[in-house]
Motif scaffolding. Structure first.
Motif, PDB file in Angstrom:
ATOM      1  N   ARG A 250      -1.491 -62.645  -3.925  1.00 30.95           N
ATOM      2  CA  ARG A 250      -0.771 -61.730  -3.044  1.00 30.95           C
ATOM      3  C   ARG A 250      -0.162 -60.578  -3.834  1.00 30.95           C
ATOM      4  NH1 ARG A 250       4.280 -63.617   0.658  1.00 30.95           N
ATOM      5  NH2 ARG A 250       5.349 -63.413  -1.329  1.00 30.95           N
ATOM      6  N   THR A 251       0.433 -60.902  -4.979  1.00 36.73           N
ATOM      7  CA  THR A 251       1.030 -59.865  -5.812  1.00 36.73           C
ATOM      8  C   THR A 251      -0.029 -58.892  -6.294  1.00 36.73           C
ATOM      9  OG1 THR A 251       2.768 -61.398  -6.534  1.00 36.73           O
ATOM     10  CG2 THR A 251       2.425 -59.437  -7.871  1.00 36.73           C
ATOM     11  N   ALA A 252      -1.189 -59.414  -6.710  1.00 38.87           N
ATOM     12  CA  ALA A 252      -2.275 -58.554  -7.173  1.00 38.87           C
ATOM     13  C   ALA A 252      -2.741 -57.625  -6.058  1.00 38.87           C
ATOM     14  CB  ALA A 252      -3.441 -59.402  -7.679  1.00 38.87           C
ATOM     15  N   ALA A 253      -2.864 -58.155  -4.840  1.00 37.23           N
ATOM     16  CA  ALA A 253      -3.319 -57.340  -3.715  1.00 37.23           C
ATOM     17  C   ALA A 253      -2.310 -56.232  -3.405  1.00 37.23           C
ATOM     18  CB  ALA A 253      -3.537 -58.222  -2.484  1.00 37.23           C
ATOM     19  N   GLU A 254      -1.023 -56.568  -3.426  1.00 32.75           N
ATOM     20  CA  GLU A 254       0.008 -55.570  -3.120  1.00 32.75           C
ATOM     21  C   GLU A 254       0.079 -54.501  -4.206  1.00 32.75           C
ATOM     22  OE1 GLU A 254       3.673 -57.575  -2.335  1.00 32.75           O
ATOM     23  OE2 GLU A 254       2.878 -58.672  -0.620  1.00 32.75           O
ATOM     24  N   LEU A 255      -0.033 -54.920  -5.459  1.00 33.18           N
ATOM     25  CA  LEU A 255      -0.010 -53.957  -6.551  1.00 33.18           C
ATOM     26  C   LEU A 255      -1.237 -53.054  -6.493  1.00 33.18           C
ATOM     27  CD1 LEU A 255       1.186 -52.807  -9.143  1.00 33.18           C
ATOM     28  CD2 LEU A 255       0.092 -54.669 -10.414  1.00 33.18           C
ATOM     29  N   SER A 256      -2.391 -53.629  -6.207  1.00 32.50           N
ATOM     30  CA  SER A 256      -3.621 -52.844  -6.110  1.00 32.50           C
ATOM     31  C   SER A 256      -3.489 -51.790  -5.013  1.00 32.50           C
ATOM     32  CB  SER A 256      -4.811 -53.767  -5.821  1.00 32.50           C
ATOM     33  OG  SER A 256      -6.012 -53.033  -5.781  1.00 32.50           O
ATOM     34  N   GLU A 257      -2.902 -52.175  -3.883  1.00 36.34           N
ATOM     35  CA  GLU A 257      -2.729 -51.219  -2.787  1.00 36.34           C
ATOM     36  C   GLU A 257      -1.788 -50.089  -3.197  1.00 36.34           C
ATOM     37  OE1 GLU A 257      -1.289 -51.120   1.925  1.00 36.34           O
ATOM     38  OE2 GLU A 257      -1.186 -52.989   0.771  1.00 36.34           O
ATOM     39  N   ALA A 258      -0.693 -50.420  -3.886  1.00 36.81           N
ATOM     40  CA  ALA A 258       0.250 -49.390  -4.337  1.00 36.81           C
ATOM     41  C   ALA A 258      -0.419 -48.430  -5.313  1.00 36.81           C
ATOM     42  CB  ALA A 258       1.467 -50.053  -4.996  1.00 36.81           C
ATOM     43  N   LEU A 259      -1.268 -48.946  -6.186  1.00 35.70           N
ATOM     44  CA  LEU A 259      -1.978 -48.093  -7.142  1.00 35.70           C
ATOM     45  C   LEU A 259      -2.973 -47.188  -6.438  1.00 35.70           C
ATOM     46  CD1 LEU A 259      -2.588 -50.750  -9.933  1.00 35.70           C
ATOM     47  CD2 LEU A 259      -1.061 -48.770 -10.094  1.00 35.70           C
ATOM     48  N   ASP A 260      -3.663 -47.721  -5.432  1.00 35.64           N
ATOM     49  CA  ASP A 260      -4.614 -46.898  -4.679  1.00 35.64           C
ATOM     50  C   ASP A 260      -3.904 -45.738  -3.984  1.00 35.64           C
ATOM     51  OD1 ASP A 260      -6.860 -48.342  -5.366  1.00 35.64           O
ATOM     52  OD2 ASP A 260      -6.706 -49.706  -3.658  1.00 35.64           O
TER      53      ASP A 260
END
Length: 438
Positions: free
Chosen positions: A135-145
């Motif tokens: 979940r953390t990886a998905a949220e961080l990936s979205e913020a980076l995008d």
């Protein structure tokens, strides 16, 4: 009974065995038109096991189907050995792999683990942590995008140039993925800044630093209208203490961003996203940060690199570092160790070695160390024991970040993580980590 019992009976026996290990497991449960091979209630979270006999691909298809149908958020694909019988299941070696929506989003290849039903039960008990990583990886990936979307093509190119990142990985915009890696460098430095700020407030002003002390904390930098300058100045102050592999690379990434209202907004938004992720990352062991980096980066499709899985790293560390090798109760014997990874990537092997040494030190001390002993151990590991080299500057940045998380409150005089050069540059030939042999 036939030598090869049918899978329904095997599933029933597997659920029974898992219950003996404290897992609330039920076999062959039906919801609507879908039937689960084994369903588990894990503190209110439903986990599904889909099992096949000697057919790993079908097990994955079944597990992924439960995710696609929104019947569960977490599933295991389980592979029974060919010819497996119910009577012998307790002593069998099973294979399994975790499946989640985040893993499918990042197109991660299946990481199969083999072991007994007791080891499968232990893996299930650790699921809340694994799910939090996804979940953390998905949220961080979205913020980076979101941050990368606000960068012009020229800024993405400059960010890649500053960090020596090649173009590639996206047909529509070959600079998107290197730009995302660059913004991840900034985000991880922000994360480390959060973890350091209480320690920095109690640290005396370094003798060679004449500016503001303590430096502006991470939350203040995130709120500052000139967020780029605020982070750059704060990280320069932190560099007067140390953590160069973390913050020098991050400052180089910041220097690629133009001073504009749009860029300031992008950095503030990214900083706010990192701040919101802090409660999740603070609860994670530092060695799990590497898993987050791997899933966000998706490096194999970008540059062909392959990072060691955590499970493989733990196995290697256990084989290489044994209880009988030395007296682990003596700090000097630990400090005299030298462990080197000449292609360290984000530090997975180094972190596994650090965890193994900490476990051996705890066992030698009877299971408990004082805060001072923990700090001294972390200092010895980072300053003396662990050495890492890699040609990828963003990888060494992340390796240093995860190693620094061993003890954020400990002031390190040096971190032995180095970027190596490979190929011909400036008329000179470089051979990677071999350059450091002398």
């Amino acid at each position: 009974m036939a030598a090869h019992d049918n899978e329904q009976l095997l599933n029933g026996k597997l659920a029974e065995l898992l219950r003996t290990h404290g897992i609330d497991a039920r076999p062959e449960r039906q919801i609507g038109k879908k039937r689960f091979d084994v369903s588990i209630d894990l503190d209110g979270t439903q986990v599904v096991l889909e099992a096949e006999t000697n057919n790993a691909k079908q097990a994955i298809r079944e597990a992924d189907g439960r995710l696609t149908d929104d019947l569960t958020a977490i599933a295991f694909a389980v592979d029974y050995p060919a010819g497996q019988t119910v009577a012998a299941l307790a002593d069998a070696t099973l294979s399994w792999t975790l499946r989640t929506k985040a893993l499918r989003q990042f197109r991660q290849s299946a990481q199969w683990t083999s072991g007994s039903t007791a080891e499968l039960a232990a893996a299930i008990r650790q699921l809340p942590r694994a799910f939090e990583v996804d979940r953390t990886a998905a949220e961080l990936s979205e913020a980076l995008d979101i941050a990368v979307a606000q960068l012009s093509t020229s800024t993405r190119q400059e960010l890649a140039r500053r960090l020596d990142l090649p173009k590639g990985g996206d047909r529509t915009d070959g600079w998107r993925i290197p730009a995302k890696r660059g913004m991840l460098v900034i985000a991880t430095a922000m994360l480390f800044h959060h973890r350091l700020q209480e320690h920095l407030a109690a640290t005396p002003r370094p003798t060679d630093w004449s500016g503001e002390w303590p430096p502006m904390n991470a939350r203040e930098c995130a709120d500052d209208p000139s967020a780029i300058t605020a982070h750059r100045d704060a990280w320069r102050a932190i560099l007067s203490v140390d953590y160069r592999p973390v913050f020098e690379t991050a400052r180089a990434a910041l220097d690629a961003l133009p001073a504009s209202a749009e860029m300031e907004l992008a950095v503030r938004q990214l900083a706010k996203a990192v701040e919101q992720l802090m409660p999740q990352t603070a609860g994670l062991r530092h060695d799990l940060l590497g898993r987050i980096f791997h899933r966000v980066l998706d490096t194999a499709r970008y540059d062909g690199s392959f990072y060691t899985s955590t499970a493989a790293a733990v196995l290697l560390a256990g084989l290489a570092l044994r209880a009988e090798d030395r007296d682990w109760s003596k700090p000097d014997e630990i400090a005299n160790l030298r462990i080197c990874d000449p292609a360290c990537g984000t530090g997975t092997l180094l972190m596994a070695a650090a965890e193994r040494i900490r476990d051996l030190r705890h066992e030698a001390a009877g299971g408990q160390l004082s805060d001072d002993e923990e700090a001294l151990l972390a200092q010895a590991l980072v300053e003396d024991v662990l050495w890492g080299y890699d040609i990828n500057i963003t990888a060494t940045h992340m390796a240093a970040t995860t190693l620094g998380m061993l003890s954020p409150s400990t002031q390190f005089e040096r971190m032995n993580i180095f970027r190596t050069l490979l190929g011909v540059q400036g008329g000179r030939a470089y051979v990677g980590s071999l350059e450091f042999l002398d």
